[in-house]
Motif scaffolding. Sequence first.
Motif, PDB file in Angstrom:
ATOM      1  N   GLN A  43       0.908  -1.247  -0.017  1.00  0.00           N
ATOM      2  CA  GLN A  43      -0.065   0.179   0.134  1.00  0.00           C
ATOM      3  C   GLN A  43       0.951   1.210   0.114  1.00  0.00           C
ATOM      4  O   GLN A  43       0.083   2.470  -0.048  1.00  0.00           O
ATOM      5  CB  GLN A  43      -0.934   0.004   1.095  1.00  0.00           C
ATOM      6  CG  GLN A  43      -2.125  -0.843   1.391  1.00  0.00           C
ATOM      7  CD  GLN A  43      -1.496  -2.433   1.784  1.00  0.00           C
ATOM      8  OE1 GLN A  43      -0.810  -2.173   2.720  1.00  0.00           O
ATOM      9  NE2 GLN A  43      -1.797  -3.553   0.801  1.00  0.00           N
ATOM     10  N   GLU A  84      -3.894   4.753  -0.215  1.00  0.00           N
ATOM     11  CA  GLU A  84      -5.562   5.093   0.472  1.00  0.00           C
ATOM     12  C   GLU A  84      -5.302   5.709   1.615  1.00  0.00           C
ATOM     13  O   GLU A  84      -4.137   5.575   2.544  1.00  0.00           O
ATOM     14  CB  GLU A  84      -6.162   3.644   0.641  1.00  0.00           C
ATOM     15  CG  GLU A  84      -6.699   3.115  -0.686  1.00  0.00           C
ATOM     16  CD  GLU A  84      -7.463   1.889  -0.244  1.00  0.00           C
ATOM     17  OE1 GLU A  84      -8.009   1.749   0.858  1.00  0.00           O
ATOM     18  OE2 GLU A  84      -7.182   0.992  -1.136  1.00  0.00           O
ATOM     19  N   THR A 119      -5.279   6.731   5.636  1.00  0.00           N
ATOM     20  CA  THR A 119      -5.027   5.701   6.589  1.00  0.00           C
ATOM     21  C   THR A 119      -4.635   6.447   7.769  1.00  0.00           C
ATOM     22  O   THR A 119      -4.739   7.622   7.791  1.00  0.00           O
ATOM     23  CB  THR A 119      -3.709   4.678   6.116  1.00  0.00           C
ATOM     24  OG1 THR A 119      -3.775   3.720   7.264  1.00  0.00           O
ATOM     25  CG2 THR A 119      -2.561   5.507   5.949  1.00  0.00           C
ATOM     26  N   ALA A 144      -4.567  10.315   1.658  1.00  0.00           N
ATOM     27  CA  ALA A 144      -4.420   9.428   0.114  1.00  0.00           C
ATOM     28  C   ALA A 144      -3.516  10.401  -0.667  1.00  0.00           C
ATOM     29  O   ALA A 144      -3.662  11.759  -0.497  1.00  0.00           O
ATOM     30  CB  ALA A 144      -5.792   9.139  -0.560  1.00  0.00           C
ATOM     31  N   ARG A 145      -2.634   9.886  -1.412  1.00  0.00           N
ATOM     32  CA  ARG A 145      -1.786  10.695  -2.533  1.00  0.00           C
ATOM     33  C   ARG A 145      -0.705  11.650  -1.554  1.00  0.00           C
ATOM     34  O   ARG A 145       0.109  12.149  -2.172  1.00  0.00           O
ATOM     35  CB  ARG A 145      -2.546  11.667  -3.448  1.00  0.00           C
ATOM     36  CG  ARG A 145      -3.865  10.988  -4.020  1.00  0.00           C
ATOM     37  CD  ARG A 145      -3.205   9.670  -4.803  1.00  0.00           C
ATOM     38  NE  ARG A 145      -2.383   9.760  -5.849  1.00  0.00           N
ATOM     39  CZ  ARG A 145      -1.734   8.686  -6.351  1.00  0.00           C
ATOM     40  NH1 ARG A 145      -2.314   7.555  -5.975  1.00  0.00           N
ATOM     41  NH2 ARG A 145      -0.940   8.813  -7.281  1.00  0.00           N
TER      42      ARG A 145
END
Length: 463
Positions: free
Chosen positions: A68, A335, A337, A346-347
């Motif tokens: 991830q 994603e 978290t 995210a990103r």
Amino acid sequence: MTAPVAPGPRGVPLLGNAPDLQRNMYGAMARDFRRYGDVVRYRLGPRVVHLLSHPDLAQQVLVKGAAQHPKIPSGDGLGLLLGRGLVTNDDHPSWLRQRRMMQPVFHRQGLAGLAGEMTAAGDRMLERWRVRYRPGDAVDVAGEMMRVTLDIISRTMFSVAVDEEAARIGTAVEEGTQFVSQRSRRALRLPLHWPLPGHAGFRAAKGTIDAHIAGIIRERRAAGPGRGDLLDLLMAAQDADTGERMTDRQLHDEVLTVIGAGHETTANALSWAWFLLAQHPQVLARLQAEVDGVLEDRDPTLADLGRLPYTAGVFQETLRLYPSAPMVSPRLVLEATILGGYAIPARSALLVSISNIHRHPDFWADPGTFDPGRWVPGGPAQEAQAQEVQKRHRLAFMPFGAGPRLCIGNNFALMEGPLLLAQMARAAEFRLLPGHSVQPEMAVTLRPRGGLPMTFWPRRGRA
Ligand code: HEM
């Protein structure tokens, strides 16, 4: 998700924390860890970045959550220099294929045969010192360490002897690294083809490196295989599905990556070892007593390493205080978290700080103290050490990273570093130049800013 936003320094409008990090990334990371704790939030222009300084977080991001949190594409950073070799390759299937091909050369058993090449390079260096330097002469220790590790990596991996031209490659790799490291911290990056002074210097350095590596590949293509080194292996490797071999471009990037990742890191660790030893005479005396007792008048061999625990301890403790790679490459958050109790969008990007983890007060007694004895079983402080080891996290010491992208050269470095250290400590010592202040600087790797000038003192006429 209701987790709070992590704390961090405010930064300036638009650019956020970029100017501060650009000025002194290493110092800022240490300062903000002390001020804000295990998770620090930065903003670099539009991008949110979190600095993580706890081994549990390293485990979560690099090991358990590796899929991830892939490496952020570095095509406009380190990738400008290294292309798509193992370090900068962010395409999982092609990285995995390359990693599997290269792994056999780096297995501990395979490496055993390289110890002799390592100490032979150490001997060439000691001979150069003997001819070139008188007692008390000023020497750039950082330059000497770069030279010997470049000699070792070129000979062991590609069977290429280091001559004056290859020494220029070392300088070019250094210049290139410096450029991309500064560039990667800029909020605004101007296109490389724009005629700016830094850009021209980088293009020249890259041109020197590319020409040298093209020469290595051309010569091997002409001579054919038979050396059994990394280059032979890379040239012979075939894709299991297509049967295709690597292109010259791929070979080029892997050769450059191994030269780049495999010499400056160990060189820096050895430079910092001399810096620390010069400030801790009792440690130096114990190191000298160990190498004199075990080796007497010969070079160390691989079999000696087990009998030189304090020497290995000096190398490990140096890597703890001055890890050559103070942080792993930035990772991407695919994603949203939660890490360490804070919301991570995210990103955004994650930076795992190896240098902060190595000085984390929850895992290290007197974290700032240089004490190679921590690594040596037995001795008077055994009980205290045993307690310390017990409370240590598996990743409280992680100079080579963790998870699938763990350093491929870790066993190589753990052999090369202590062997060279033993060899050098037997022959000579270095003292700090009075009035010269040594500052750590992070240019991908952690090195002494402007080199490490020290005075040279042969021991009992040995060097
Ligand atoms: C003291 C010496 C060294 C230190 C501290 C060090 C540190 C590291 C670290 C922390 C990483 C992981 C980076 C990340 O996850 O973003 C790494 C990766 C790597 N290192 Fe080292 N390294 C050392 C020596 C070497 C040597 C001697 C070689 C080669 C001979 C080497 C080749 C590589 C390569 C190819 C990778 C990329 C691995 C991959 O992503 O599959 N390193 N190193």
